[in-house]
Design an enzyme around this catalytic site. Structure first.
Site, short mmCIF file in Angstrom:
data_model
loop_
_atom_site.label_atom_id
_atom_site.label_comp_id
_atom_site.label_asym_id
_atom_site.label_seq_id
_atom_site.Cartn_x
_atom_site.Cartn_y
_atom_site.Cartn_z
N ASP A 37 0.82 -1.21 0.00
CA ASP A 37 0.00 0.00 0.00
C ASP A 37 0.86 1.25 0.00
O ASP A 37 0.48 2.28 -0.57
CB ASP A 37 -0.93 -0.01 1.22
CG ASP A 37 -2.07 0.99 1.10
OD1 ASP A 37 -2.24 1.56 0.01
OD2 ASP A 37 -2.79 1.19 2.08
N ASN B 214 -0.89 5.83 5.08
CA ASN B 214 -1.33 5.02 6.20
C ASN B 214 -0.75 5.57 7.50
O ASN B 214 0.25 6.30 7.50
CB ASN B 214 -0.83 3.58 6.04
CG ASN B 214 -1.43 2.87 4.86
OD1 ASN B 214 -2.45 2.22 4.97
ND2 ASN B 214 -0.77 2.99 3.71
N HIS C 252 -7.55 -0.74 9.25
CA HIS C 252 -6.59 -0.20 8.29
C HIS C 252 -6.87 1.29 8.20
O HIS C 252 -7.87 1.71 7.61
CB HIS C 252 -6.79 -0.89 6.93
CG HIS C 252 -5.92 -0.37 5.83
ND1 HIS C 252 -4.85 -1.10 5.34
CD2 HIS C 252 -5.97 0.78 5.11
CE1 HIS C 252 -4.28 -0.41 4.35
NE2 HIS C 252 -4.95 0.73 4.20
N CYS D 77 -4.13 6.02 -2.12
CA CYS D 77 -4.85 5.17 -3.07
C CYS D 77 -5.04 5.93 -4.38
O CYS D 77 -5.55 7.06 -4.37
CB CYS D 77 -6.21 4.75 -2.50
SG CYS D 77 -7.21 3.79 -3.66
#
Length: 315
Positions: free
Chosen positions: A18, A250, A208, A241
């Site tokens: 990610d 994150n 998450h 994203c």
């Protein structure tokens, strides 16, 4: 104030997947493998190392097979994000140990991310999850935009529970609730997490969290108080994203571990070794890492170096 908190938690590192998928620069395959090795040396037992998404959509992770093979000797469960049948076939062909199956709670985001409505992804993933478990792969489900969608707005908790219920009925045991755009607040995280844990006691829920609004650590605490004991995070606070406009990274693994350690909650992660893994990233990246713990450590290192070089009496 008395807090009801667990004695230990599990951290699932998602930085190599990610984190790197949205970087402007391309980290070479050997450097990716080295990053995973450093994270494993820090004590992380579950690491999402890549994604078997079509390279046209995520070019930074086009070397997925090579990364999986290059980390196969490590004492970790190496997960890969898998969006469809083709992705699972690729994962099986190179011996991937763990699969993260992903779909979105909203049709709008699922259409942007996976080019189909949520219902279509749900039907396919129910089959893929069963096939992967039958093949001996450790699986988990990640539900994107579980707390809010950048295109269609809030997600109703009952709608989210309906998706969870379908996977629970099919035998899934791990389901991640993803704040993909960092829009969630602590009261919401607590309420949704507590509701789902009560309704589906056999599911191990994971959080998450992205830090778009600077609330990821507060949301982590809210999740802990709701009984969540597993969290995704990314070294250096990397992330974002391509199909979630405005989303930032994150929550940083270093920040989560530092907070939990200070609270007396065990993670099994060596903070010094974790910062060494972050240093590997910082040496490559063309801008600072998004981690308060990293910034503090880097500033302290600069201060010590300056002090050592200063003339006597000038420190």
């Amino acid at each position: 104030m008395s807090l009801s908190l667990p004695k230990s938690v599990s951290i699932i590192e998602v930085g190599p997947r990610d984190g790197l998928q949205n970087e402007k620069q391309h980290l070479p395959t050997d450097a990716k493998i080295e990053l995973v090795r450093r994270l494993a040396a820090a004590g992380l037992k579950e690491i999402e190392v890549t994604s078997f998404t079509h390279p046209r959509w995520i070019p930074n992770l086009a070397d997925a097979e090579d990364v999986v093979r290059g980390t196969a000797d490590l004492p970790i469960t190496a997960f890969a994000l898998i969006p469809n049948r083709r992705g699972l076939d690729r994962a099986l062909s190179c011996g991937t140990a763990g699969a993260t199956f992903v779909l979105s709670a909203s049709d709008a985001h699922n259409q942007a991310n996976l080019n189909r409505p949520t219902a279509a992804s749900l039907v396919e993933l129910l089959q893929l999850d069963g096939d992967a478990r039958q093949a001996g792969i450790t699986t988990r489900i990640s539900i994107s935009v579980a707390f809010g969608c950048p295109f269609s707005g809030p997600v109703a908790p009952e709608h989210l529970a309906g998706i969870v219920g379908r996977f629970a009925e099919a035998g899934a045991t791990r389901i991640g609730l993803c704040d993909t755009i960092g829009i969630a607040h602590p009261a919401q995280v607590h309420a949704v997490s507590a509701m789902l844990r009560q309704r589906f006691p056999d599911i191990d829920f994971e959080l998450h969290l992205h830090d778009t609004r600077g609330q990821a650590l507060a949301n982590t605490l809210a999740g802990l108080q709701a009984g969540i004991t597993a969290f995704d995070s990314a070294v250096g606070g990397l992330g974002g994203c391509p199909y979630a406009p405005g989303a930032t990274g994150n929550v940083a693994t270093e920040d989560v571990v530092a907070m939990l350690t200070a609270m007396g909650i065990q993670t099994g992660i060596d903070e010094t070794a974790l910062l060494e893994a972050a240093a590997h990233l910082a040496a490559w990246r063309d801008r600072p890492l998004d981690s308060a713990t990293w910034r503090r450590a880097a500033a302290a290192a600069v201060s010590c170096t300056a002090g050592a070089a200063a003339p006597e009496g000038q420190v």
